[in-house]
Design an enzyme around this catalytic site. Structure first.
Site, PDB file in Angstrom:
ATOM      1  N   GLY A 198      -7.814 -15.667 -22.780  1.00  0.00           N
ATOM      2  CA  GLY A 198      -7.069 -16.451 -23.752  1.00  0.00           C
ATOM      3  C   GLY A 198      -5.635 -16.728 -23.386  1.00  0.00           C
ATOM      4  O   GLY A 198      -4.892 -17.357 -24.133  1.00  0.00           O
ATOM      5  N   LYS A 252     -13.895 -16.006 -13.019  1.00  0.00           N
ATOM      6  CA  LYS A 252     -14.860 -16.973 -13.548  1.00  0.00           C
ATOM      7  C   LYS A 252     -15.538 -17.721 -12.407  1.00  0.00           C
ATOM      8  O   LYS A 252     -16.779 -17.789 -12.355  1.00  0.00           O
ATOM      9  CB  LYS A 252     -14.130 -17.947 -14.475  1.00  0.00           C
ATOM     10  CG  LYS A 252     -15.067 -18.851 -15.237  1.00  0.00           C
ATOM     11  CD  LYS A 252     -14.267 -19.739 -16.201  1.00  0.00           C
ATOM     12  CE  LYS A 252     -13.722 -18.910 -17.357  1.00  0.00           C
ATOM     13  NZ  LYS A 252     -12.532 -19.510 -17.983  1.00  0.00           N
ATOM     14  N   HIS A 282      13.267  12.126 -25.985  1.00  0.00           N
ATOM     15  CA  HIS A 282      12.993  13.489 -26.426  1.00  0.00           C
ATOM     16  C   HIS A 282      11.825  13.524 -27.394  1.00  0.00           C
ATOM     17  O   HIS A 282      10.880  14.311 -27.239  1.00  0.00           O
ATOM     18  CB  HIS A 282      14.249  14.066 -27.094  1.00  0.00           C
ATOM     19  CG  HIS A 282      14.056  15.460 -27.621  1.00  0.00           C
ATOM     20  ND1 HIS A 282      13.685  15.714 -28.909  1.00  0.00           N
ATOM     21  CD2 HIS A 282      14.145  16.655 -26.997  1.00  0.00           C
ATOM     22  CE1 HIS A 282      13.580  17.027 -29.075  1.00  0.00           C
ATOM     23  NE2 HIS A 282      13.855  17.617 -27.930  1.00  0.00           N
ATOM     24  N   ARG A 330     -11.204 -25.304 -16.357  1.00  0.00           N
ATOM     25  CA  ARG A 330     -10.908 -23.978 -16.894  1.00  0.00           C
ATOM     26  C   ARG A 330     -10.102 -23.158 -15.898  1.00  0.00           C
ATOM     27  O   ARG A 330     -10.298 -23.253 -14.687  1.00  0.00           O
ATOM     28  CB  ARG A 330     -12.203 -23.208 -17.172  1.00  0.00           C
ATOM     29  CG  ARG A 330     -13.022 -23.731 -18.326  1.00  0.00           C
ATOM     30  CD  ARG A 330     -14.385 -23.050 -18.329  1.00  0.00           C
ATOM     31  NE  ARG A 330     -15.314 -23.710 -19.235  1.00  0.00           N
ATOM     32  CZ  ARG A 330     -15.499 -23.331 -20.512  1.00  0.00           C
ATOM     33  NH1 ARG A 330     -14.837 -22.326 -21.008  1.00  0.00           N
ATOM     34  NH2 ARG A 330     -16.359 -23.997 -21.260  1.00  0.00           N
ATOM     35  N   MET A 377      -4.473 -18.344 -20.621  1.00  0.00           N
ATOM     36  CA  MET A 377      -4.185 -19.601 -19.948  1.00  0.00           C
ATOM     37  C   MET A 377      -4.997 -20.741 -20.553  1.00  0.00           C
ATOM     38  O   MET A 377      -5.783 -20.545 -21.477  1.00  0.00           O
ATOM     39  CB  MET A 377      -4.423 -19.443 -18.451  1.00  0.00           C
ATOM     40  CG  MET A 377      -3.349 -18.551 -17.831  1.00  0.00           C
ATOM     41  SD  MET A 377      -3.646 -18.202 -16.113  1.00  0.00           S
ATOM     42  CE  MET A 377      -5.248 -17.448 -16.181  1.00  0.00           C
ATOM     43  N   SER A 418       6.039  23.833  -7.875  1.00  0.00           N
ATOM     44  CA  SER A 418       5.553  22.946  -8.915  1.00  0.00           C
ATOM     45  C   SER A 418       6.509  21.758  -8.944  1.00  0.00           C
ATOM     46  O   SER A 418       7.719  21.929  -9.131  1.00  0.00           O
ATOM     47  CB  SER A 418       5.526  23.670 -10.263  1.00  0.00           C
ATOM     48  OG  SER A 418       4.929  22.846 -11.222  1.00  0.00           O
ATOM     49  N   ARG A 422     -18.939 -11.876 -16.880  1.00  0.00           N
ATOM     50  CA  ARG A 422     -17.967 -10.924 -16.324  1.00  0.00           C
ATOM     51  C   ARG A 422     -18.351  -9.544 -16.826  1.00  0.00           C
ATOM     52  O   ARG A 422     -19.140  -9.427 -17.784  1.00  0.00           O
ATOM     53  CB  ARG A 422     -16.543 -11.286 -16.773  1.00  0.00           C
ATOM     54  CG  ARG A 422     -16.384 -11.270 -18.254  1.00  0.00           C
ATOM     55  CD  ARG A 422     -15.028 -11.796 -18.678  1.00  0.00           C
ATOM     56  NE  ARG A 422     -15.008 -11.903 -20.143  1.00  0.00           N
ATOM     57  CZ  ARG A 422     -14.147 -12.639 -20.823  1.00  0.00           C
ATOM     58  NH1 ARG A 422     -13.245 -13.368 -20.195  1.00  0.00           N
ATOM     59  NH2 ARG A 422     -14.183 -12.668 -22.148  1.00  0.00           N
ATOM     60  N   TYR A 457      -3.018  21.041  -7.667  1.00  0.00           N
ATOM     61  CA  TYR A 457      -3.378  20.885  -9.081  1.00  0.00           C
ATOM     62  C   TYR A 457      -2.337  20.054  -9.814  1.00  0.00           C
ATOM     63  O   TYR A 457      -1.218  19.866  -9.318  1.00  0.00           O
ATOM     64  CB  TYR A 457      -3.535  22.251  -9.783  1.00  0.00           C
ATOM     65  CG  TYR A 457      -2.250  23.009  -9.973  1.00  0.00           C
ATOM     66  CD1 TYR A 457      -1.467  22.847 -11.123  1.00  0.00           C
ATOM     67  CD2 TYR A 457      -1.793  23.899  -9.002  1.00  0.00           C
ATOM     68  CE1 TYR A 457      -0.289  23.537 -11.288  1.00  0.00           C
ATOM     69  CE2 TYR A 457      -0.603  24.588  -9.160  1.00  0.00           C
ATOM     70  CZ  TYR A 457       0.144  24.407 -10.307  1.00  0.00           C
ATOM     71  OH  TYR A 457       1.331  25.086 -10.478  1.00  0.00           O
ATOM     72  N   CYS A 503       3.947  19.374 -12.433  1.00  0.00           N
ATOM     73  CA  CYS A 503       4.002  19.680 -13.859  1.00  0.00           C
ATOM     74  C   CYS A 503       4.869  18.692 -14.636  1.00  0.00           C
ATOM     75  O   CYS A 503       5.174  18.919 -15.789  1.00  0.00           O
ATOM     76  CB  CYS A 503       4.473  21.104 -14.104  1.00  0.00           C
ATOM     77  SG  CYS A 503       6.179  21.375 -13.664  1.00  0.00           S
TER      78      CYS A 503
END
Lengths: 915, 915
Positions: free
Chosen positions: A113, A34, A478, A104, A115, A796, A362, A883, A863
C-alpha cells in the site's frame, strides 16, 4: 551507446500457449516481489495474465539521474508492449476489443500500500467503446473511464483529488441523487468530459509538452504516453514520503527501487461467472490449515478491499454456480503454491467468465501464534525441515506472546501515541509521583506512573505501578530500560502530554483533555498507544507451540542464554523462560529505597566510625539480597556486578538544594540551618561531575573507595557460604565494571580474592571456585583484552556503554537530541543502542580474539540491551561470544534468535561470511 | 639449589696491579649507573679504588621475597669481601691499618640523593686505633667513628637522629662550647660511648638476634655484620617514600632495584697533599668548554657538599703545592672521559697523599642552554655526529628557553606552590574576575588573574592578564590548556589558596597572609611557584644555538610541525617558531566576548527572521576573523575547525537562573518578569545534557543546525576570496569535528562543497582546491577510517577526545577525581592526557592504515595536546602520521622531538620495533 542491461522481463504465455517467461522467484532484487512471483507462477504452469516487468535498477537509474530515462529504455518498453499485444491477441486502444493493462509497483521487499498503482490503462475516447461492447455495460465502461482519468490525474499528475470529488457532488446535487451508484451511464459520460476539463485546467502544458495542443494540456489519448507517464509515476512513488517513512520504520534500504509490472487486465466484473478475491493458503491469524479468504462475484479487485459489498468466504466458491471449476482450480493452486514455495502464501485472483487468473502471490504475513503453528504443522507435513521451521518464526514477533495485550476485539479510542518502549499493556489510575504510586499500591489500587522522565528515584514507584508512561526520552531512556528489565509495560516519549507533576495533571496537546490524578488510563507498551479509560486486557502465556519451537531452537543453538535480573522474582521468571543463569545482577538498585539513607550517610560523613557503621548496615541487607538471588538460581551461575554508578547519583540534586537555600535566605531561616545546607551543598558540588558517564564510577569506585567493594564481596560470599551450609549449590560470579586497564583488574582481583578466601575461612566452608571477571564496556578494554584476560575468568560485554564510548554518544542525550534526526537523514541505518553497530562489534570481536589468546578458558558473554535483540544476537553468534544475557521477558526471543543464528551459521550465511 | 646467577662483579686492580674488573658501562641495568661506570673507568685505566658491586636484580629478589636474601648471595658477598681485602692489601677491622669501605646505592637511572649511603664502614673498637695511627689524627678518628655510629643508626637501624644531636648538645653545654669543632678528641671518644649506649637503648634485640648479647643489642663490632646490615639498608632505601615519589615524578619504573657498590675508602683528609672534589668536564650552566668544579684540601667528600668550608675552583688544583701531579692527572682524566664517553661528564674524585682516585662518573646534568652549546661544540670537535648532537638535547628542557623566567640570581620567598601548568613567569596585580582583568588592562595595569578554576567565560580576562593562577584543576584543566595554547604562564591547583571571589581576596592556608585585589604577585608557570611581591624576570629568546640545533633536527625529521592557534598574534608567533602551518584553528573562542549575545540570540529565538539576522551578524565578524588568520599565515595551510562545543555552553547556567527565580518569587517580582525567566529556564533546560562531552556537539551541530556550518564555511571562503583578489595566497582547510560515521562526513562534505563553490562563483574567483577533512577523535571513527577517508582530504587526530572516549575518562572529572589516585597506585604509568596511551595509539595506527588504504593521498596529523609532547611525538612518528600540531610555544620542542624520532627510526629503535 549500446543498451547492454536487460531492463524488461516478459512473463506468461505467447499466442500459442507457450510459456515465454524470462524471470523467476529468485529475481526479486530485479523484478520486485510481485514481478518475480508472477514469473514463478507462470513457470510452474499457474494461470497468469501476460505481462512484463521493468526492473528496479531502471527505477533507481531514472531516479538518480533526476527523473531521466536511461538511454534505450523507452524503446525496449515499447517493444515489450507490442509483444504483449501480440501475446494477448488484443491491442491497447482498440475501439473494438481493447487490451487494458494495470501498471503496478513491486519492490524487492514488500511495502504493502505504500506505492502507486494505475488500473485500466489504455482507455481513451476510442477504446471506451470497445470496453462497453465487450462488457455490454455502458455504465461500467464510463465509470471505468472516469475512474481512470481520476486516478491518473491523482497518481500520475498530482492533481488535487477534491476537484474531482467536488465535480461528482455537483452532479449528484444537480441530478438530485445521494449515491454515486445512482448516477446513470449518461451522467458518467458527462462526468468524464468534466474530468477531462479539470485535467486540462490543472496541468501545465509547458511542463508536459507531449500533452499540449494549442497551449492547453489534454488528457492523453495515446496509450504509449499514458504508459510512459504511469511508469514514471510508479517509479516516483518509491520516494513518496509515506514510502520513505515505511522503509525507515522497517529498516529497508532506500537504494533498491521498485519494479513496475505491466499486465493485461482481466475482469472479475464480466457477469456472474466472473469474480475476484484475496486468499491465504492457511489461516494467518491462527495458523490452522484451512482455506482462508474472501471473494466477490462480478466485481473488480478494489471492491473487495473497499469493503462496500459484503464478501463471500472462499470456502463457498466451489459451490457457487458458474464458479465451480474455478473454485476447484483455486484449491489445486493452493496446494501447488505451498508445495512449491514451502510456505503459507497470500494470493490475489480474478475469475473472468469462469476462468481463474492469478494476479499475485507472496509469502503470507501471519501473527506470532500462526507463525508457530504453521512452522510446526509444515514440519509434520514434511514440507519443511526442523531448522527451516525454526527460521520461520520472527523472534521480534514473539514479544506479542509474552505480555498482556489490549483485547483487539474491543473498541477503544487512542488518546495519544508514544514509543513502544517496553512490551505489554497496563490499566490503572494515573499517578504523578513515585510516592503516589507506592501509596496507591498500598491502598490496593492499580496505577500507571506518569512522569516527564524517570530517574533512579522513581524505582519504587515503577515497581508499585502497573506500567510507566513518560512524555520524554527514547527507547533506551531510564524508564524504558528499567521497565524492560522489570518486564513492566512502558510507553515513553509521548510528546503530546504536557505533564505538570506539581498539579498532578497532564494536558493532552491539541485537545481539551486533561488527565487528572486518579483518572483511569490504559497503555500498550507493544504499540505505544495511550487510551483514556480502561481497555480489556488479554493475558497470553508460553504456549505449547512456543515451547515446541523454542525446544527446536535449543537443539540448534550454540549460544547460551542468561537473564539480567536484580531480584528473586525476576530470577525465577527468567528461569521459567529457560534462562541458564543470571548474566548480570546489578547491585545499584539494591541501594535505593530505605537503603539510600545509609549510602548517603556513608558518602557525606566520612568519619571512620560512621563509615564502619554504614558498611555494617549495608553488609547485612546486601547479604539478604544475595541469599535471595542465589537461592532462586540454585545450581546456576549468577554473575553479580559490583557497584557501578557514580556515588552522587545517590545524593540530592544540587539545583533543588540551591533553590531551597535561596528560599531559606529570603525567609529568614536560622543561620545555622542555612550553614548546614550550604555545607551539604558544598559536599555535593565537590562530587559533581561534568560528564558522570565518564567519571568516578565502575571499578574506579572500588579503587577510590575500596571498602564498598569489600563489603559487597563479603555479602556475596557470606550468602554463598550460608546456602552451601544448607546443602544448596550457590554459584556466584563476581564482575568488575568499567575496567580500562590491566592494572585495574589485577589490583581488584587481588582485593576480591582476599575477601573470598577470608569469608570461606571465617565461615568454615571448603573453598570452591568463584569466578571473577570484568565487564568489557570501554574501547580501551576491548583493545587491551589480551592483558585483561590474564586476570579475568570471564568477560561480559556491556554493549550499552561500549556503544556510548565508541560513538561518543551519551545514550540519554543522543536519543533525545540527535539520533532521531540521524535516522531521518539516513546518517544511521539503525539506532545503535537497539541493534549492535558493526564497529562496536569489531571491538567485541577483537576482545574475544585477544582475550582467548591469553586465556583460552575465558568465558565470553554479552549483557547489554543488545543481548535481547535478535539482529544483534545473530551478529554476536559468530564473533566468539559464548552467551547472551537479556531481560527475563526476552529470554524466549533470545533462545529463538540464537537458534536461528546457529542455523544460519551452519548454512554458511552468518554475519562475517555474508560481508 | 645451585647458585647460577652472577650477583657480584669486582672492579679495580688486584694486588699485582692487573685489572680484574668484571663489568662495564653497558651493564647499568645490572650494576646501576655508579657501578657500571666505576667498572668502565677501571677498564680504561683510570685510577679507581678496588671494590665490587652487587646487582640490582639481587635487590629486587631480596625485596620481592620480603627482605629475604637469595640463597648463596651472602656467601658470594663474603668471598668478594675477602678478595677485596687481598687486593687492597688491608683487612677490614685491622687494628693496625684497617680497610674501610663505603657502601653506596646506584640505580640504573640516576636518582641523586634519593637513596642511602654508608661511609667508613669497618670501624669498630679495634680498627679505630688503626685509623688514628694511619692518619695520626685522634680527633679525626673518633669523629669518624662517632659519625659512623650515628649514620649507621640513622640509615641502617632507623633510630631517631635527634637523640644523637641532643647528646652532642648536652656535651657542648657541659663543656661550655658552641661549635662541634670545639670538642676535643677525648670529648668525641666519650660521645662515641654515649652513641653506642643510645644505639643499645633503641634497638630491639629480638629483632636483631645477631646484635644481641645478654638481652641487649650492641653496636656491631663484626664488620661482616655491619656490611650485611648496610647492604640491606641500601636495598631497602629503593622503596623509601622519597625514592618512590622521585621515580613517579620522573617516570622511572619501580621494578629495576638499586645496585650496591662496596668500595675501599680513600681519604682526602690525610693532610695537605690530600683533597676531595667534584667536577664537570665542561660548564654545566653555559656549556662552555672549561674546567668546572670545586675541591677542598684535607677534607672528606661530604665536606664539599655540606658547604661548611669554602671550596677552591678546580682550575687552581694544578698550582697547589703537593697537588700538582694530581691536578695534571685530573686534566688528563677529563680528556680521556670525554673522548671515551663522547659526552660532558660529572665526576667525584679524591686525592690521597698526592694520588688521584676516581670515585664516580656519570653523564653530567646541564641546563638547556648548556645542552645546546655542548651538542654544537662536540659536533664541531668531531666527538659526536650531527644526529647524536640532536639527540643530546632534551626537548622537555627547551621549555625553559622559550618563556620569561624568574631571575634566579635574585632572592625571593615562595608563598605557595601549585602545578607548573603553562611555562613562563608573570608579575602583576592580583585580580579575581575576568572583568577586573579586562579593566586593569584598560587602565594600563599588569595583572594576574586569580580564579578557583577558569571557564570559557574567563577567556577575555585570561587574554588581558599576564598570567593565570587557580586553586583547583590539574595540568589539563581549562586554565592550563587555554593558557598553554596562548603561551601565557599558568600555575594551577594551588590548594593552599582559599579564594573568595566575592570579597576579592585569597587566604593562604597555614599563614596569616591574605592576597587582596591589587597586591602584586609573581607566578612561575615553569616551576609552579607563587611569590607575594614582584620578582625580576629574565626574557630569553630563540638563541643562535637553539636555531642551530633545531635546524639540524629539521634536516632529520620527517614529521611536519604545525601550530594550534586561534588568532593572528598566535599564528605569527608560531610562524616565528618554525610552524609550517596551522593544524587547528578553533572557532568557538571566536563566539565569546560581545559575540556571545549574538549566538545566544540565535539559540534562544529561533524565529526565522532572528536567526537570519544573527547569522548575518556572525558571518560579518567571522569573515574578519578568518581574514586575520589567513593573512598571518599567507601561503601556508590553515586548518579551520567548524564549531565544536555544545551550544548550551554559550547560555547562562541553569543553577544561577534557578536561584535568581527563587529570589524573584520571594521578593514579589512582577509575574511577567518571572514568567520570562521561567521561559528562558525551560529553554536552557531543554538543551541541557547529562554528558555534554558525548552530546549534541561537533559535527552533530552541523547536522542539526546546518545554517551555522554554512555560515562558517561562507565566512572562511569570503575571507579567502578577498585575500586572493588582493594577490595573496590564502590556504584554508575546513575540518569537521567529532565524526563517527561515514554518512556524517559524506553529507557534510557535500554541504560544505556546495558553499565553497557558491562563494567562488559569487566572488568571481577562479576555484582552487580547498581541502575538507575530519577530526578523528572517537574510537568508531578510527575503526571506520577506511570509509571516512573516502570523503576526507585529511584526518587530524584529536587525541584529547580520543583518549577520553577510549578510556571512558572525562578529562575534567578524571584528573580531579581519580587519576591522581591511579598514578599513586601505579594503575597508570603516566597521565594518558599528557602522554599518548598505547591503546589510543593503536587506534591511531589502525586509522592511519585504513584511511591510507582507501585514500592513498590522505594527509594525517595530530592536533591534540599530545602533539606537543615529546614522548608522544616519538610514538606518532612511526604509526603513519604526517605531522603534529601544538601550541605555538611548543613548536620548537616538537621540531626537536620530531628530529629525534626520525633519528631513532633510522637507528631502528623506534616505538613499534622496540616493543
Amino acid at each position: 551507446m549500446t543498451e547492454e542491461v536487460k531492463r524488461v522481463y516478459a512473463f506468461g504465455k505467447d499466442a500459442d500457449g507457450n510459456n515465454v517467461t524470462e524471470g523467476n522467484t529468485n529475481m526479486k532484487p530485479q523484478l520486485g516481489g510481485k514481478g518475480a512471483n508472477l514469473a514463478e507462477m507462470a513457470n510452474i504452469g499457474l494461470p497468469v495474465p501476460p505481462g512484463f516487468t521493468i526492473t528496479c535498477q531502471t527505477c533507481m537509474e531514472f531516479s538518480n539521474a533526476g527523473n531521466v530515462w536511461p538511454e534505450g529504455a523507452l524503446d525496449t518498453i515499447h517493444q515489450y508492449r507490442l509483444d504483449l499485444e501480440k501475446r494477448a491477441g488484443k491491442q491497447i486502444g482498440d475501439p473494438d476489443d481493447p487490451l487494458l493493462v494495470s501498471v503496478r509497483s513491486g519492490a524487492p521487499i514488500s511495502m504493502p500500500g505504500m506505492m502507486d498503482t494505475v488500473l485500466n490503462l489504455g482507455l481513451n475516447d476510442q477504446s471506451i467503446n470497445g470496453l462497453i461492447k465487450q462488457t455490454n455495460n455502458p455504465r461500467f465502461g464510463w465509470d471505468s473511464y472516469r475512474r481512470f482519468i481520476q486516478i491518473f490525474s491523482d497518481v500520475v499528475m498530482g492533481i488535487d483529488g477534491d476537484l474531482f470529488e467536488n465535480a461528482i457532488n455537483v452532479m449528484k446535487n444537480d441530478r438530485g441523487v445521494k449515491e454515486d451508484t445512482e448516477l446513470t451511464a449518461e451522467d458518467l459520460q458527462e462526468l468524464t468530459d468534466e474530468f477531462k476539463r479539470i485535467f486540462s485546467e490543472n496541468v501545465d502544458p509547458e511542463k508536459y509538452p507531449e500533452l499540449a495542443q494549442d497551449g492547453v494540456a489534454h488528457f492523453p489519448q495515446d496509450p504509449m504516453v499514458q504508459l510512459k507517464l504511469a511508469i514514471e509515476a510508479v517509479f516516483g512513488s518509491w520516494n513518496n514520503p509515506r514510502a520513505i517513512l515505511y522503509r525507515k520504520q522497517n529498516k529497508i534500504s532506500d537504494d533498491m527501487g521498485t519494479a513496475v509490472t505491466v499486465m493485461a487486465m482481466v475482469f472479475g466484473n464480466k457477469g456472474d461467472t466472473s469474480a475476484t478475491g484475496v486468499a491465504f493458503t492457511r489461516n494467518p491469524a491462527t495458523g490452522k490449515k484451512e482455506f482462508y479468504g474472501d471473494y466477490l462475484v462480478n466485481a473488480q479487485g478494489e471492491d473487495v478491499v473497499a469493503g462496500i459489498r459484503n464478501t463471500q468466504p472462499i470456502s463457498t466458491l466451489k459451490t457457487t454456480k458458474g464458479l465451480e471449476k474455478a473454485g476447484e482450480d483455486l484449491e489445486e493452486v493452493f496446494s501447488i503454491l505451498e508445495s512449491h514455495f514451502h510456505d503459507m502464501m497470500d494470493i490475489e485472483f480474478t475469475i473472468e467468465q469462469g476462468k481463474l487468473y492469478m494476479l499475485q502471490t507472496r509469502v503470507g504475513k501471519r501473527t506470532a501464534q500462526a507463525a508457530l503453528r504453521i512452522a510446526i504443522d509444515m514440519e509434520k507435513e514434511g514440507l519443511i525441515t526442523k531448522d527451516e521451521a525454526v527460521m520461520r518464526v520472527d523472534p521480534d514477533q514473539l514479544d506479542q506472546l509474552l505480555h498482556p495485550q489490549f483485547d483487539k476485539s474491543k473498541k477503544y479510542d487512542i488518546l495519544a501515541k508514544g514509543l513502544n518502549a517496553s512490551p505489554g499493556a497496563a490499566v490503572g489510575e494515573a499517578v504523578f509521583s513515585s510516592a503516589d504510586a507506592v501509596a496507591a499500591k498500598e491502598a490496593g489500587k492499580k496505577c500507571v506512573l506518569v512522569r516527564w522522565e524517570t530517574t533512579p528515584d522513581d524505582l519504587a514507584g515503577m515497581i508499585a505501578a502497573e506500567g510507566v508512561l513518560t512524555s520524554h526520552g527514547g527507547k533506551t531512556s531510564h524508564a524504558a530500560v528499567i521497565a524492560r528489565g522489570m518486564g513492566a509495560p512502558c510507553v515513553c516519549g509521548v510528546e503530546a502530554l504536557k505533564i505538570d507533576a506539581d498539579k498532578k495533571e497532564a494536558k493532552v496537546t491539541g485537545t481539551d483533555i486533561v488527565i487528572h490524578e486518579g483518572d483511569t488510563i490504559s497503555i500498550d507498551g507493544s504499540t505505544g498507544n495511550v487510551v483514556l479509560g480502561a481497555v480489556d486486557l488479554v493475558m497470553p502465556g508460553l504456549s505449547d507451540d512456543l515451547n515446541t519451537v523454542l525446544g527446536w531452537a535449543d537443539e540448534f543453538r550454540t549460544l547460551g542464554v542468561r537473564a539480567n535480573a536484580d531480584n528473586p522474582a525476576d530470577a525465577q521468571r527468567s528461569r521459567d523462560f529457560g534462562a541458564e543463569g543470571i548474566g548480570l545482577c546489578r547491585t545499584e538498585h539494591m541501594f535505593l529505597g530505605d537503603r539510600k539513607q545509609i549510602i548517603q550517610s556513608y558518602i557525606l560523613d566520612d568519619s571512620e566510625d560512621n563509615r564502619k557503621k554504614c558498611l555494617a548496615d549495608l553488609l547485612k541487607v546486601q547479604t539478604e539480597d544475595f541469599l535471595g538471588m542465589l537461592k532462586a538460581m540454585d545450581g546456576r551461575r549468577v554473575i553479580i556486578r559490583l557497584l557501578d554508578p557514580p556515588l552522587h547519583e545517590f545524593l540530592e540534586s544540587p539545583r533543588a538544594l540551591d533553590v531551597e537555600i535561596a528560599h531559606m535566605e529570603d525567609n529568614g531561616a536560622p543561620a545555622d540551618e542555612i550553614a548546614a545546607k550550604r555545607k551539604l551543598m558544598a559536599q555535593i558540588d565537590a562530587m559533581s561531575e561534568a560528564n558522570p558517564m565518564l567519571g568516578l564510577r565502575g571499578c574506579r569506585l572500588g579503587i577510590v573507595y575500596p571498602d564498598l567493594n569489600i563489603m559487597q564481596v563479603r555479602a556475596i560470599m557470606t550468602a554463598t557460604c550460608q546456602l552451601k551450609k544448607q546443602g544448596l549449590d550457590p554459584q556466584p560470579g563476581i564482575m568488575v565494571p568499567l575496567v580500562a586497564t590491566e592494572a585495574e583488574i589485577a589490583m581488584l582481583r587481588d582485593q576480591i580474592s582476599k575477601v573470598i578466601a577470608d569469608v570461606f575461612e571465617e565461615q568454615g566452608v571448603e573453598p570452591f571456585d568463584i569466578p571473577i571477571g570484568t565487564m568489557i564496556e570501554l574501547p580501551r578494554a576491548a583493545l587491551a583484552a589480551g592483558d585483561i584476560a590474564k586476570h579475568a575468568d570471564f568477560f561480559s560485554f556491556g554493549t550499552n556503554d561500549l556503544t556510548q564510548t565508541t560513538f561518543g554518544f551519551s545514550r540519554d542525550d543522543a536519543e533525545a537530541a540527535f539520533i532521531p534526526t540521524y535516522l531521518d537523514k539516513h546518517l544511521l541505518p539503525v539506532n545503535p543502542f537497539a541493534t549492535i553497530d558493526d564497529r562496536v562489534l569489531e571491538l567485541i570481536h577483537i576482545a574475544c580474539k585477544r582475550g582467548s589468546e591469553t586465556n583460552p578458558n575465558i568465558h565470553l558473554g554479552v549483557c547489554g540491551e543488545h543481548g535481547g535483540d535478535p539482529d544483534s544476537i545473530k551478529k554476536f553468534n559468530n564473533v566468539g561470544v559464548h552467551y547472551v544475557s537479556c531481560s527475563p521477558y526476552r529470554v524466549p526471543i533470545a533462545r529463538l534468535a540464537a537458534g536461528q543464528a546457529a542455523i544460519q551459521h551452519n548454512r554458511g550465511k552468518d554475519y562475517f561470511r555474508d560481508k
